[in-house]
Design an enzyme around this catalytic site. Sequence first.
Site, PDB file in Angstrom:
ATOM      1  N   ARG A   1      -6.655   2.339 -10.496  1.00 61.86           N
ATOM      2  CA  ARG A   1      -7.173   1.279 -10.216  1.00 61.86           C
ATOM      3  C   ARG A   1      -8.512   1.400  -9.396  1.00 61.86           C
ATOM      4  NH1 ARG A   1      -3.302  -2.866  -8.099  1.00 61.86           N
ATOM      5  NH2 ARG A   1      -1.658  -1.187  -8.484  1.00 61.86           N
TER       6      ARG A   1
ATOM      7  N   GLU B   1       3.384   0.839  -0.452  1.00 60.82           N
ATOM      8  CA  GLU B   1       4.239  -0.474  -0.307  1.00 60.82           C
ATOM      9  C   GLU B   1       5.579  -0.073  -0.948  1.00 60.82           C
ATOM     10  OE1 GLU B   1       2.508  -4.079  -1.399  1.00 60.82           O
ATOM     11  OE2 GLU B   1       3.853  -5.210  -0.253  1.00 60.82           O
TER      12      GLU B   1
HETATM   13  O1  LIG Z   1      -2.481   0.631   0.693  1.00 54.93           O
HETATM   14  P1  LIG Z   1      -1.396   1.145  -0.143  1.00 54.93           P
HETATM   15  O2  LIG Z   1       0.041   0.744   0.514  1.00 54.93           O
HETATM   16  O3  LIG Z   1      -1.140   2.606  -0.250  1.00 54.93           O
HETATM   17  O4  LIG Z   1      -1.353   0.499  -1.696  1.00 54.93           O
HETATM   18  C1  LIG Z   1      -2.760   0.513  -2.277  1.00 54.93           C
HETATM   19  C2  LIG Z   1      -2.565   1.229  -3.512  1.00 54.93           C
HETATM   20  O5  LIG Z   1      -1.474   1.004  -4.536  1.00 54.93           O
HETATM   21  C3  LIG Z   1      -2.087   0.732  -5.738  1.00 54.93           C
HETATM   22  O6  LIG Z   1      -1.993   1.847  -6.347  1.00 54.93           O
HETATM   23  P2  LIG Z   1      -0.706   2.464  -7.197  1.00 54.93           P
HETATM   24  O7  LIG Z   1       0.050   3.486  -6.046  1.00 54.93           O
HETATM   25  O8  LIG Z   1       0.060   1.242  -7.562  1.00 54.93           O
HETATM   26  O9  LIG Z   1      -1.282   3.082  -8.541  1.00 54.93           O
HETATM   27  P3  LIG Z   1      -2.232   2.512  -9.739  1.00 54.93           P
HETATM   28  O10 LIG Z   1      -3.560   2.503  -9.085  1.00 54.93           O
HETATM   29  O11 LIG Z   1      -2.113   3.760 -10.835  1.00 54.93           O
HETATM   30  O12 LIG Z   1      -1.628   1.234 -10.206  1.00 54.93           O
HETATM   31  C4  LIG Z   1      -3.460   0.380  -5.394  1.00 54.93           C
HETATM   32  O13 LIG Z   1      -4.326   0.418  -6.584  1.00 54.93           O
HETATM   33  C5  LIG Z   1      -3.816   1.089  -4.162  1.00 54.93           C
HETATM   34  O14 LIG Z   1      -4.175   2.399  -4.664  1.00 54.93           O
HETATM   35  N1  LIG Z   2       0.932  -6.051  -3.666  1.00 57.43           N
HETATM   36  C1  LIG Z   2       0.199  -5.454  -4.236  1.00 57.43           C
HETATM   37  N2  LIG Z   2      -0.597  -5.752  -5.270  1.00 57.43           N
HETATM   38  C2  LIG Z   2      -0.988  -4.850  -6.036  1.00 57.43           C
HETATM   39  N3  LIG Z   2      -1.292  -3.719  -6.017  1.00 57.43           N
HETATM   40  C3  LIG Z   2      -0.755  -3.209  -4.864  1.00 57.43           C
HETATM   41  N4  LIG Z   2      -0.648  -1.917  -4.536  1.00 57.43           N
HETATM   42  C4  LIG Z   2       0.221  -1.850  -3.509  1.00 57.43           C
HETATM   43  N5  LIG Z   2       0.783  -3.109  -3.254  1.00 57.43           N
HETATM   44  C5  LIG Z   2       0.058  -3.961  -4.157  1.00 57.43           C
END
Ligand SMILES: O=P(O)(O)OC[C@H]1O[C@H](OP(=O)(O)OP(=O)(O)O)[C@H](O)[C@@H]1O
Ligand SMILES: Nc1ncnc2[nH]cnc12
Length: 177
Positions: A64, A101
């Site tokens: 993202r 998370e």
């Molecule tokens: O602060 P944090 O606890 O590390 O979480 C934040 C991360 O989690 C999500 O990515 P995700 O790993 O879900 O991957 P995506 O972007 O491919 O959906 C979001 O886009 C951040 O990169």
């Molecule tokens: N609560 C949340 N919503 C969307 N993206 C996330 N990435 C990590 N935690 C998330």
Amino acid sequence: MTAHEEIDLKRFIRHVPDFPKPGILFYDISTLMRNPDAWQLAMGRLARQVAPLKPDLLAAVESRGFLTAAPLADRLGCGLLMLRKCGKLPGETISHTYDLEYGSDTLEIQADAIQPGQRVVVMDDLLATGGTLAASVALLRKAGANVVGASVMVELTSLGGRNKVDAPVSTLLTYKE
Ligand SMILES: O=P(O)(O)OC[C@H]1O[C@H](OP(=O)(O)OP(=O)(O)O)[C@H](O)[C@@H]1O
Ligand SMILES: Nc1ncnc2[nH]cnc12
């Protein structure tokens, strides 16, 4: 004040309970991106936040983070590099594993992505536990970057993630959860 400035961007972020796991409240930016005025406004605000850091490169966190970093690099006239999940980048890479998370993951950067001392801002959509941004900053430093900041659209402040990130963090929207 223009019509754009009156828009409350939080109205466009959908909250999805129990995704991707029970107990997680998911902040969905898809609904913001679908609205052209809201998306343009968000990119304009991010650009105003990041421009003073004078980055040579934006580092986009898969996946993202790609969505915010690419239009921003175009607006700011700076370069763009990818921090990708494991095994996606060709050539020599440097990697770092971190906790999320809702799980754990590994990010990689191409070893030759950065000229020593280049000013880099890390871009992602959201800051939760801070594991992803902390790993990104560590990885960028290993690759020779001068990390001058991190920028996200959404920050979940109750998780205290920004304390893990060893760089100034700027956010557009904060939620106490
Ligand atoms: O602060 P944090 O606890 O590390 O979480 C934040 C991360 O989690 C999500 O990515 P995700 O790993 O879900 O991957 P995506 O972007 O491919 O959906 C979001 O886009 C951040 O990169
Ligand atoms: N609560 C949340 N919503 C969307 N993206 C996330 N990435 C990590 N935690 C998330």
